[in-house]
Design an enzyme around this catalytic site. Structure first.
Site, PDB file in Angstrom:
ATOM      1  N   HIS A 199       1.123 -48.552 -33.213  1.00 38.20           N
ATOM      2  CA  HIS A 199       0.301 -47.500 -33.213  1.00 38.20           C
ATOM      3  C   HIS A 199      -0.382 -46.951 -34.003  1.00 38.20           C
ATOM      4  CE1 HIS A 199       3.011 -47.278 -29.718  1.00 38.20           C
ATOM      5  NE2 HIS A 199       2.414 -46.105 -28.919  1.00 38.20           N
TER       6      HIS A 199
ATOM      7  N   HIS B 176      15.427 -20.695  14.700  1.00 40.16           N
ATOM      8  CA  HIS B 176      14.980 -21.874  14.427  1.00 40.16           C
ATOM      9  C   HIS B 176      15.870 -23.302  14.583  1.00 40.16           C
ATOM     10  CE1 HIS B 176      11.025 -21.754  12.198  1.00 40.16           C
ATOM     11  NE2 HIS B 176      11.440 -20.642  11.590  1.00 40.16           N
TER      12      HIS B 176
ATOM     13  N   GLN C  14      14.994 -15.781  12.031  1.00 43.21           N
ATOM     14  CA  GLN C  14      15.099 -17.364  11.354  1.00 43.21           C
ATOM     15  C   GLN C  14      16.121 -18.207  11.851  1.00 43.21           C
ATOM     16  OE1 GLN C  14      12.888 -17.104   9.058  1.00 43.21           O
ATOM     17  NE2 GLN C  14      13.083 -19.438   8.453  1.00 43.21           N
TER      18      GLN C  14
ATOM     19  N   GLU D  53      14.134 -19.514   0.396  1.00 42.18           N
ATOM     20  CA  GLU D  53      12.905 -20.019   0.858  1.00 42.18           C
ATOM     21  C   GLU D  53      12.131 -18.905   1.165  1.00 42.18           C
ATOM     22  OE1 GLU D  53      11.146 -22.594   4.570  1.00 42.18           O
ATOM     23  OE2 GLU D  53      13.170 -21.702   4.647  1.00 42.18           O
ATOM     24  N   HIS D  54      12.569 -17.926   2.022  1.00 40.53           N
ATOM     25  CA  HIS D  54      11.836 -16.493   2.328  1.00 40.53           C
ATOM     26  C   HIS D  54      12.809 -15.511   1.771  1.00 40.53           C
ATOM     27  CE1 HIS D  54      11.009 -19.628   5.857  1.00 40.53           C
ATOM     28  NE2 HIS D  54       9.606 -19.143   5.527  1.00 40.53           N
TER      29      HIS D  54
ATOM     30  N   ASP E  74       4.723 -16.824   8.496  1.00 41.68           N
ATOM     31  CA  ASP E  74       4.906 -18.109   9.294  1.00 41.68           C
ATOM     32  C   ASP E  74       3.480 -18.334  10.015  1.00 41.68           C
ATOM     33  OD1 ASP E  74       7.486 -18.629   8.755  1.00 41.68           O
ATOM     34  OD2 ASP E  74       8.508 -17.648  10.553  1.00 41.68           O
TER      35      ASP E  74
END
Length: 447
Positions: free
Chosen positions: A431, A271, A268, A338-339, A372
């Site tokens: 109404h 990235h 990770q 996220e993961h 991924d």
């Protein structure tokens, strides 16, 4: 190389107090708004010319037109490495299997005799799919955006990816090849905030090519300026999320293999310098062994100085020590990764207790890297703790649920007095009058 946070000394705090103790990247979208606002306004007023100008400024290449020629897309597929093509085809096949099962069907509920409510799922008419460029090449993001849109039944979709100086102003050829494999022929050499503005406002044609028609929804990850443009233009367009730096959290105990744990943290970190790699464990031994493995494996890695080391050493990454797995679960739920990998005894049962995560990877043989590319799941996921309220990209992201209300006279008469009563309770007498008008201004008596 990576810091430690020791939470074993006292009872864990709750809610935001616990979140404040955990590592997180600084990602100030609000500050970036002032940078992207004039860019988006320029594209709004000057269209394709502004997008081209910003491509030259930010990407270092001036393109003659934004639309990628069909022959360039076809050529990219023809020249694609056969092994990469086979891998992309398998990724597409698996993603279709999973996303096809997500499609909701129309359902009708009979509320009362003569009164029904039908929920009909209608695809968004046109979407813009953003695929980032920069430090890495992301044909997998083409797959993750396009497949759920197609499975949802979206009729019109366009892909935008930054122009690359090394490829004559075209997006990276592997991205174009992925578009070709998916049957996407509307691709634009545009990146950053200007690409999001192009999708939002549309552009006129240039150099004999058609313009980009405005879209209804924009999806796909990007840098902070892409996120800021999404926030700025939300309302004019729908968005999937404001994606921040990518994250992995690993909840592990003494049964975890430190070789696996270190490798996944590094995967990770590669990235981006802002990527977050977090290990949560109740094992001092695993923490120490993982630190040793990080030193060994990082030394043998690519992208060490420009990505991996800054990411692992940054404030967003840490080894978090907890007293036991119960506290570990509280920490990962507060973090909302996220993961999230679960590398513990009885990992499936532990994973079942997690509440907040974009995607959960169970056991030693389901690393994030699998998700991924080839798990079949989607890798466009909520970041920055947003997993506590948001989901990853799916077929549902491209569908709108519309309620169709169908009542007969008798069915309306049966509930008319309740409608009138509630309208008057809200001081909205018109109404109620809309109901009374249908019955000669006299509400039917209840049966």
């Amino acid at each position: 190389m990576i810091s430690r946070i020791d939470l074993r000394g006292e009872t864990l705090p709750e809610g935001s107090a616990l979140r404040d103790l955990l590592p997180r990247a600084e990602f100030d979208v609000e500050a970036a708004l002032e940078t992207v606002r004039p860019i988006c306004e320029d594209v709004r007023h000057h269209g394709a010319a502004a997008v081209i100008d910003y491509g030259e400024k930010f990407d270092g290449v001036r393109v003659p037109g934004l639309r990628v020629p069909a022959e360039a897309i076809a050529r990219a597929l023809d020249e694609l490495d056969p092994a990469v093509r086979a891998a992309l085809e398998e990724s597409i096949r698996r993603a279709r299997l999973v996303h096809h099962e997500q499609r909701r069907t129309t359902h009708t509920t009979q509320v009362v005799p003569g009164g029904t409510v039908t929920e009909k799922w209608i695809p968004v008419e046109r979407v813009g799919l953003y695929v980032p460029g920069g430090r890495a090449v992301y044909p997998s993001s083409v797959v993750m955006n396009v497949v759920p849109a197609q499975e949802a039944g979206v009729e019109s979709l366009a892909v935008a990816s930054p122009p690359q100086k090394d490829f004559g102003g075209l997006p990276h050829p592997t991205i174009l090849a992925a578009c070709a494999l998916l049957g996407v022929d509307e691709v634009y050499a545009a990146g950053g905030a200007q690409a999001i503005a192009m999708f939002a406002y549309g552009t006129e044609g240039t150099a004999g090519e058609p313009g980009c028609a405005p879209v209804n929804l924009v999806t796909g990850p990007g840098n902070i300026y892409v996120a800021a443009a999404k926030r700025l233009l939300k309302g004019r367009i729908g968005i999937d999320a404001e994606a921040g730096p990518t994250e992995i959290a690993i909840l592990a105990d003494s049964t975890a293999d430190p070789v696996h744990v270190a490798a996944d943290l590094i995967s990770q970190a590669e990235h981006d310098p802002m990527a977050a790699s977090v290990l949560v464990t109740d094992s001092d031994e695993l923490a120490a062994a993982t630190e040793a493995e990080l030193k060994t494996q990082v030394a043998a890695s690519k992208h060490v100085d420009d990505r991996i080391v800054p990411a692992l050493a940054g404030r967003q990454s840490a080894i978090v020590l907890v007293r036991d797995l119960a506290d570990g679960l509280k920490v990962v739920d507060a973090y909302g990764a996220e993961h999230l990998e679960i590398q513990t005894r009885d990992a499936a049962a532990v994973a079942d207790r997690v509440r907040n995560a974009g995607a959960i990877f169970v056991g030693p043989w389901a690393p994030v890297s699998l998700g991924d590319y080839c798990a079949g799941s989607n890798h466009v996921l909520p970041t920055g703790g947003c997993a506590c309220h948001s989901s990853g990209l799916s077929v549902q992201s491209f569908l709108r649920g519309v309620h169709i209300v169908d009542y007969t006279r008798d069915a309306l008469a049966d509930v008319a007095h309740h409608v009138v009563t509630l309208a008057e309770a809200e001081d909205l007498p018109a109404h109620g009058a809309a109901i009374k008008a249908r019955f000669g201004w006299k509400v039917p008596e209840t049966k």
